[in-house]
Scaffold this motif. Structure first.
Motif, mmCIF file in Angstrom:
data_model
loop_
_atom_site.group_PDB
_atom_site.id
_atom_site.type_symbol
_atom_site.label_atom_id
_atom_site.label_comp_id
_atom_site.label_asym_id
_atom_site.label_seq_id
_atom_site.Cartn_x
_atom_site.Cartn_y
_atom_site.Cartn_z
ATOM 1 N N ILE A 150 0.849 -1.180 0.000
ATOM 2 C CA ILE A 150 0.000 0.000 0.000
ATOM 3 C C ILE A 150 0.892 1.240 0.000
ATOM 4 O O ILE A 150 1.784 1.355 0.830
ATOM 5 C CB ILE A 150 -0.879 0.045 1.279
ATOM 6 C CG1 ILE A 150 -1.576 -1.297 1.528
ATOM 7 C CG2 ILE A 150 -1.863 1.206 1.206
ATOM 8 C CD1 ILE A 150 -2.713 -1.614 0.638
ATOM 9 N N GLU A 151 0.598 2.143 -0.915
ATOM 10 C CA GLU A 151 1.376 3.383 -0.937
ATOM 11 C C GLU A 151 0.667 4.430 -0.082
ATOM 12 O O GLU A 151 -0.514 4.681 -0.250
ATOM 13 C CB GLU A 151 1.521 3.888 -2.374
ATOM 14 C CG GLU A 151 2.547 4.999 -2.472
ATOM 15 C CD GLU A 151 2.813 5.378 -3.925
ATOM 16 O OE1 GLU A 151 3.748 4.824 -4.518
ATOM 17 O OE2 GLU A 151 2.068 6.210 -4.456
ATOM 18 N N GLU A 152 1.409 4.988 0.844
ATOM 19 C CA GLU A 152 0.862 6.002 1.736
ATOM 20 C C GLU A 152 1.765 7.222 1.701
ATOM 21 O O GLU A 152 2.973 7.099 1.520
ATOM 22 C CB GLU A 152 0.832 5.481 3.184
ATOM 23 C CG GLU A 152 -0.263 4.475 3.472
ATOM 24 C CD GLU A 152 -1.597 5.138 3.741
ATOM 25 O OE1 GLU A 152 -1.622 6.350 4.034
ATOM 26 O OE2 GLU A 152 -2.615 4.432 3.665
ATOM 27 N N THR A 153 1.165 8.365 1.918
ATOM 28 C CA THR A 153 1.968 9.579 2.035
ATOM 29 C C THR A 153 1.989 10.001 3.497
ATOM 30 O O THR A 153 0.956 10.099 4.134
ATOM 31 C CB THR A 153 1.372 10.705 1.175
ATOM 32 O OG1 THR A 153 1.351 10.285 -0.183
ATOM 33 C CG2 THR A 153 2.216 11.963 1.287
ATOM 34 N N VAL A 154 3.174 10.204 3.994
ATOM 35 C CA VAL A 154 3.340 10.656 5.374
ATOM 36 C C VAL A 154 4.202 11.918 5.346
ATOM 37 O O VAL A 154 4.830 12.236 4.338
ATOM 38 C CB VAL A 154 3.994 9.582 6.265
ATOM 39 C CG1 VAL A 154 3.137 8.330 6.327
ATOM 40 C CG2 VAL A 154 5.384 9.242 5.771
ATOM 41 N N GLU A 168 6.528 9.419 0.304
ATOM 42 C CA GLU A 168 5.704 8.284 -0.074
ATOM 43 C C GLU A 168 6.384 7.012 0.405
ATOM 44 O O GLU A 168 7.566 6.793 0.161
ATOM 45 C CB GLU A 168 5.499 8.247 -1.587
ATOM 46 C CG GLU A 168 4.598 9.378 -2.037
ATOM 47 C CD GLU A 168 4.243 9.286 -3.500
ATOM 48 O OE1 GLU A 168 4.813 8.433 -4.211
ATOM 49 O OE2 GLU A 168 3.386 10.072 -3.918
ATOM 50 N N VAL A 178 2.551 1.158 11.977
ATOM 51 C CA VAL A 178 1.585 0.636 11.011
ATOM 52 C C VAL A 178 0.425 0.034 11.785
ATOM 53 O O VAL A 178 0.618 -0.839 12.630
ATOM 54 C CB VAL A 178 2.230 -0.436 10.110
ATOM 55 C CG1 VAL A 178 1.236 -0.922 9.064
ATOM 56 C CG2 VAL A 178 3.493 0.108 9.455
ATOM 57 N N ASN A 200 -8.938 -0.505 7.275
ATOM 58 C CA ASN A 200 -7.967 0.109 6.375
ATOM 59 C C ASN A 200 -6.619 0.265 7.058
ATOM 60 O O ASN A 200 -6.553 0.607 8.236
ATOM 61 C CB ASN A 200 -8.455 1.498 5.934
ATOM 62 C CG ASN A 200 -9.726 1.409 5.129
ATOM 63 O OD1 ASN A 200 -9.841 0.597 4.220
ATOM 64 N ND2 ASN A 200 -10.694 2.243 5.475
ATOM 65 N N SER A 214 -3.404 2.028 8.174
ATOM 66 C CA SER A 214 -3.054 3.415 8.429
ATOM 67 C C SER A 214 -1.613 3.471 8.924
ATOM 68 O O SER A 214 -1.128 2.534 9.543
ATOM 69 C CB SER A 214 -3.996 4.040 9.457
ATOM 70 O OG SER A 214 -3.849 3.405 10.699
ATOM 71 N N VAL A 215 -0.991 4.565 8.612
ATOM 72 C CA VAL A 215 0.396 4.737 9.017
ATOM 73 C C VAL A 215 0.524 6.057 9.743
ATOM 74 O O VAL A 215 0.030 7.079 9.284
ATOM 75 C CB VAL A 215 1.330 4.755 7.795
ATOM 76 C CG1 VAL A 215 2.781 4.847 8.239
ATOM 77 C CG2 VAL A 215 1.126 3.520 6.940
ATOM 78 N N SER A 216 1.163 6.031 10.889
ATOM 79 C CA SER A 216 1.481 7.285 11.547
ATOM 80 C C SER A 216 2.986 7.333 11.759
ATOM 81 O O SER A 216 3.649 6.301 11.833
ATOM 82 C CB SER A 216 0.730 7.418 12.868
ATOM 83 O OG SER A 216 1.101 6.390 13.750
#
Ligand SMILES: [Zn+2]
Length: 65
Positions: free
Chosen positions: A5-9, A19, A46, A53, A55-57
């Motif tokens: 999964i690509e996430e933007t942080v 990314e 993670v 869903n 989620s990343v913090s």
């Protein structure tokens, strides 16, 4: 086998958008990766939200101690 999964942080140090590719199998884990911009260690958490869903913090590594 799983989808990444690509996430933007946002870097907690310099605020740069990054990314990252997250493996859903890493849910519940933490890992540290250096910021591509300022090279400081970012702690990634993670998790999975109530909807299932991923989620990343991110946080400043120093805040954990
Ligand atoms: Zn940074």
């Amino acid at each position: 086998m799983g989808f990444l999964i690509e996430e933007t942080v946002y870097c907690p140090y310099c605020g740069e958008a990054l990314e990252v590719l997250i493996d859903p199998q890493e849910a519940g884990q933490q890992y540290t990766e250096d910021c591509q911009v300022c090279c400081k260690p970012i702690l990634f958490n993670v998790g999975v939200d109530a909807m299932g869903n991923l989620s990343v913090s991110v946080q400043d590594e120093n805040e954990t101690y």
